[in-house]
Design an enzyme around this catalytic site. Structure first.
Site, PDB file in Angstrom:
ATOM      1  N   HIS A 240      -2.304  -2.050   8.554  1.00 46.45           N
ATOM      2  CA  HIS A 240      -2.388  -3.237   9.404  1.00 46.45           C
ATOM      3  C   HIS A 240      -1.426  -3.147  10.578  1.00 46.45           C
ATOM      4  O   HIS A 240      -0.484  -2.361  10.598  1.00 46.45           O
ATOM      5  CB  HIS A 240      -2.137  -4.517   8.593  1.00 46.45           C
ATOM      6  CG  HIS A 240      -0.734  -4.678   8.072  1.00 46.45           C
ATOM      7  ND1 HIS A 240       0.276  -5.262   8.801  1.00 46.45           N
ATOM      8  CD2 HIS A 240      -0.184  -4.359   6.875  1.00 46.45           C
ATOM      9  CE1 HIS A 240       1.387  -5.291   8.102  1.00 46.45           C
ATOM     10  NE2 HIS A 240       1.139  -4.741   6.925  1.00 46.45           N
TER      11      HIS A 240
ATOM     12  N   CYS B 209       2.422  -1.812   2.050  1.00 45.80           N
ATOM     13  CA  CYS B 209       1.339  -1.518   2.983  1.00 45.80           C
ATOM     14  C   CYS B 209       1.836  -0.635   4.124  1.00 45.80           C
ATOM     15  O   CYS B 209       3.041  -0.502   4.350  1.00 45.80           O
ATOM     16  CB  CYS B 209       0.748  -2.811   3.544  1.00 45.80           C
ATOM     17  SG  CYS B 209      -0.323  -3.672   2.367  1.00 45.80           S
TER      18      CYS B 209
END
Length: 388
Positions: free
Chosen positions: A267, A286
């Protein structure tokens, strides 16, 4: 299976030279095979040669490192399904090309050949360097041999992501990965299913309740809206806080969704200044990706048939938009402490998660029989927040 003397001798020659592939000849019982060859064809030779061949084929196809030494390894290698050991052996004996059949199991990614060349050039007296090369050669065997035409490959210790076509780098992106410890980024092999432009972020309950975010906004919807949040109270009293799309969203302007049990994905981030730091292990697991909007737009064009005009309009709309990919884009999250960097130079990187030691220790011990286990049993901590 029935082994001729010629095929058994060819296998012995491969075993004697397997050190060039970073493996140890002693693991494949060359003395026993040599004795069986001397005794002639028959059941004893068939048994010994078949066992040595199977062990070698398994290590070349799947990697020598046992699962208990692969820290946070969750990438299922499908090679054993498409290329089972019995089929490999039958192919070798039918063709009488033992060496060629085994060589065809080697990883195709260019880094493997570079590491192999480095091993050949490294003096035997430099045992530490040779051990590190062998460990990282083996890490390539852990992944599927054919990575695909297009794929994303990130090397955690390097803090870099590559968009690759036919094993050639198309684009590179700096990354921010998980902090060492409970939120370290695991090793995965997944597929991008969606590109989400202008994503929302559902705030974990550890922040909603534990840090008082829900109480801050639940009775002040105007402030919540100004700050970019929407708050919903469920019938059971649970507060759900969702950060709305916008430049301050914790996921940035795009989320590259690759569904997996560990809730790991790529992301964007509003904290882009962190990409200018050297050691970028700041996240909750992440992979925050530099120029993620560019990458998301490219994926939408390559794999969802969108035009440049369409993805530009979607990204600039400010509205949550999920673009499903019509063909898969594999994503590999690897952990290589020695590999080619994005400029093509062979480098080493700090072992930020301490994952080298168990691999190196396993190579210092006799080979362990394969158990059929495909991933480790270790669990990954649930992500508490993207981590700005």
């Amino acid at each position: 299976m029935a082994w001729s003397l010629a095929d058994a001798k060819a296998l012995l020659a491969v075993i004697d030279g397997i050190g060039a592939e970073g493996l140890a000849p002693a693991d494949y019982k060359p003395a026993a095979l040599r004795a069986a060859i001397a005794a002639g064809e028959g059941d004893a030779l068939n048994e010994v040669a078949s066992k040595s061949f199977a062990w070698l084929a398994e290590d070349l196809r799947d990697g020598r490192t046992p699962m208990n030494a692969r820290v946070q390894w969750f990438a299922v290698d499908k090679d054993v399904d498409v290329n089972p050991t019995d089929a490999i052996m039958a192919r070798a004996l039918d063709s009488h090309d033992i060496a060629g059949t085994l060589a065809a199991l080697n990883p195709t990614y260019p880094d493997y050949a570079v590491l192999k060349d480095a091993l050949a050039r490294t003096p035997r007296a430099d045992a530490k360097t040779r051990a590190l090369i062998r460990a990282n050669m083996d890490r390539w065997r852990w992944f599927t041999r054919d990575l695909g035409e297009y794929y994303l490959m990130t090397n955690v210790p390097e803090f870099q992501l590559r968009l690759v076509r036919r094993d050639r780098i198309v684009r590179t992106y700096k990354t921010i990965v998980g902090k060492p410890g409970k939120t370290a980024t695991p090793q995965l092999a997944e597929e991008v299913e969606n590109v989400v432009f202008n994503p929302t972020w559902t705030v974990p309950q550890s922040i909603v309740v534990g840090e008082g975010l829900g109480a801050k906004y639940v009775n002040n919807p105007a402030k919540a809206k100004r700050d970019g949040y929407a708050v919903t109270t469920l019938p059971d009293g649970m507060m759900v806080v969702v950060q709305q799309p916008g430049p301050n969203n914790s996921l940035g302007m795009v989320k590259i969704d690759m569904p997996n049990p560990h809730a790991i994905y790529l992301h964007d981030t509003p904290a882009r200044g962190l990409f200018n730091t050297v050691s970028r292990a700041y996240s909750h697991g992440c992979v925050r990706t530099e120029r993620a909007l560019e990458l998301g737009m490219m994926l939408a064009m390559l794999k969802a048939g969108k035009t440049p005009e369409e993805v530009t309009a979607i990204s600039q709309s400010g509205k949550y938009t999920k673009v499903p990919l019509t063909s898969p884009m594999p994503v590999y999250i690897g952990y290589f402490t020695m590999a080619k960097d994005i400029s093509g130079q062979l480098l080493t990187w700090p072992d930020i998660y301490g994952r080298d030691a168990p691999v190196l220790a396993s190579f210092a011990q006799p080979r362990q029989p394969k158990t059929g286990q495909r991933t480790i049993d270790e669990k990954v901590e649930a992500i508490a927040a993207p981590g700005l």
